[in-house]
Design an enzyme around this catalytic site. Structure first.
Site, mmCIF file in Angstrom:
data_model
loop_
_atom_site.group_PDB
_atom_site.id
_atom_site.type_symbol
_atom_site.label_atom_id
_atom_site.label_comp_id
_atom_site.label_asym_id
_atom_site.label_seq_id
_atom_site.Cartn_x
_atom_site.Cartn_y
_atom_site.Cartn_z
ATOM 1 C CD GLU A 1 -3.111 -0.868 0.321
ATOM 2 O OE1 GLU A 1 -2.885 -0.395 -0.810
ATOM 3 O OE2 GLU A 1 -4.246 -1.151 0.709
ATOM 4 C CB SER A 2 2.158 3.171 2.339
ATOM 5 O OG SER A 2 2.629 2.370 3.426
#
Length: 497
Positions: free
Chosen positions: A306-307
């Site tokens: 995700e990040s």
């Protein structure tokens, strides 16, 4: 004379009876009588390790299949090294030692070798920025690393005596650094390793490449406790049948580290972030996993996808934080500041646990986890649409392998127009799960990460996961009648990404 002869005969018969009472029952009978097959192994990615979904590894899969063939439960437990395995087998505490082993003089003293079930190429590795070696003679003047006492060292010894008399190498003690790590760090020019071992290590050391394979491959086999001829014959028959059906080759491939494409730049960046970023957040992933009943590595893998473990990350659609939560999802979870890494991780874990509760408990692992991860990405409603479509096409809606092929159809009008939740970018959850699986494997293969939480004592047989027996799969919904697909459960908002 007759009296003496009769007396002697009675004494002889008594002795034979006593011996028969003292003689141990054949090994196979003893295993079936206790209802348990005891297999000792090593905690290695190539053999047996604790993955996010439970025990994994080729030797575990093979031992589970053999136990099922015998109709008994499997108890498999890892020991510290081959010497400990030899002692365990010689003492009769283990029926079989299975750890990608090759018969040696030391093993011949501990038990009997089954027929080899595979031959593993031996690879010469070198640094990416160096000149590629292409033949054995090039190794004679090189700084070569090999694990002390390993099968690779024995192969080098034979090469030295037959075709490369000037060959020299430096031993890496079994308890210290991996030879692949020596090449990666520049401490060695080349290393010799098993091809299967490198299929895992290449993801951890993306700057190390294969030069060539040595002319001699390494046979691998199981070792059976001594004086158990029936068990030995049974093991040999098992592998013969497994090979004939093609199942052996399938298991070897499925248990390899090469089951997913290798991306050099991605793996190198991942390893950098494991070293530099993960330590800041690992304790929070572990705590979140403890409260949500999930594996921390699965949460960390999702967070990385995700990040890249960046609490300031933000997507085009407004998802933010380590777990890239949307504003709506954050609000539903009571999260006020999505840039707070600790709270963001906890909220993401709660959301994943909520999604998991919607996926039927009857679905076996790892399918239930991958369906959960897909729903985390695309929304539970879209996942249900894909499962219903999967069943409508005569496939298993509880199988991730079957559902992943139907999810992209939700982007085609002929299918999404009949689905309750309409259009979805169905290829995205497939790619999402693929990448989560990849990052999860990389985390599982980190040095020291594959060991079970509590290692069993060397002299005691630990309780291990039993190989699952095939079970009937119940479906999620009745097959829909065209033209419309039936309704599925309502969807929660996806967190983003």
């Amino acid at each position: 004379m007759r009296t003496l002869t009769l007396a002697a005969l009675l004494v002889a018969l008594s002795a034979i009876g006593a011996c028969s009472r003292l003689a141990p029952a054949p090994a196979l009978d003893a295993i079936r009588a206790r209802g348990e097959l005891r297999v000792a192994t090593l905690n290695l990615p190539t053999c047996y390790y604790l993955g996010a979904q439970g025990t994994e590894g080729l030797e575990f899969e093979l031992a589970g299949a053999y136990a099922a063939r015998l109709g008994v439960r499997l108890t498999m437990y890892p020991l510290a090294n081959e010497r400990a395995l030899q002692a365990e087998l010689a003492a009769g505490r283990a029926d079989i030692a299975a750890a990608s082993l090759t018969n040696t003089v030391e093993w011949s003293r501990a038990g009997d070798a089954a027929e080899p079930y595979a031959s593993i190429p031996q690879l010469v590795l070198y640094p990416r920025n160096a000149v590629r070696p292409r033949d054995t003679l090039q190794l004679e003047s090189a700084h070569l690393a090999v694990r002390a006492g390993s099968a690779q060292e024995r192969i080098l010894q034979r090469l030295k005596s037959t075709m490369a008399p000037q060959l020299q190498w430096e031993e890496t003690a079994p308890s210290s650094a991996d030879p692949v790590e020596d090449v990666d760090s520049g401490e060695a020019q080349y290393a010799i390793v098993d091809a299967r071992e490198f299929s895992f290590a290449r993801h951890l050391y993306p700057d190390v490449q294969v030069g060539f394979a040595l002319p001699e491959e390494r046979p691998v086999q199981w070792m059976v406790r001594r004086d158990a001829s029936g068990l030995l014959a049974s093991v040999n028959a098992f592998f013969s049948d497994l090979r004939a059906t093609g199942r052996l080759a399938q298991l070897v491939q499925q248990s390899s580290g090469d089951t997913r494409p290798f991306a050099y730049e991605e793996s190198r960046e991942f390893q950098e972030h494991v070293a530099e970023r993960l330590p800041r957040y690992r304790a929070w992933f572990e705590k979140a996993a403890g409260t949500s009943g999930l594996d921390w590595r699965l949460l960390a893998a999702i967070g990385y996808q995700e990040s890249k473990w960046d609490p300031r990350a933000q997507s085009d659609d407004g998802a933010r934080g380590v777990m890239m939560l949307t504003a709506d999802t954050a609000q539903s979870l009571g999260l006020k500041d999505r840039t707070d890494a600790e709270q963001n991780i906890y909220a993401g874990a709660r959301y994943l646990a909520q999604v998991r509760e919607k996926v039927p408990e009857r679905i076996p692992e790892p399918d239930r986890t991958w369906l959960t991860v897909a729903a985390y990405n695309v929304g539970f409603g879209h996942l249900e649409d894909a499962r219903i479509l999967t069943q409508a096409q005569g496939k298993d809606p509880d199988s991730w392998a079957d559902v992943r092929l139907r999810l992209p159809l939700l982007a085609q009008e002929r299918w999404y127009s009949r689905a309750r939740h309409g259009y979805a970018r169905g290829w995205e959850p497939v790619q999402f799960v693929d990448r989560i699986q990849r990052f999860l494997r990389l985390l599982e293969w980190q040095p020291g990460e594959s060991a079970p939480a509590v290692a069993p004592a060397p002299t005691a047989v630990s309780t291990a996961a039993q190989a699952p027996a095939p079970t009937a799969v119940s479906t999620a919904a009745q097959a829909p009648a065209p033209p419309a697909l039936p309704a599925a459960a309502s969807a929660n908002p996806a967190p983003g990404s």
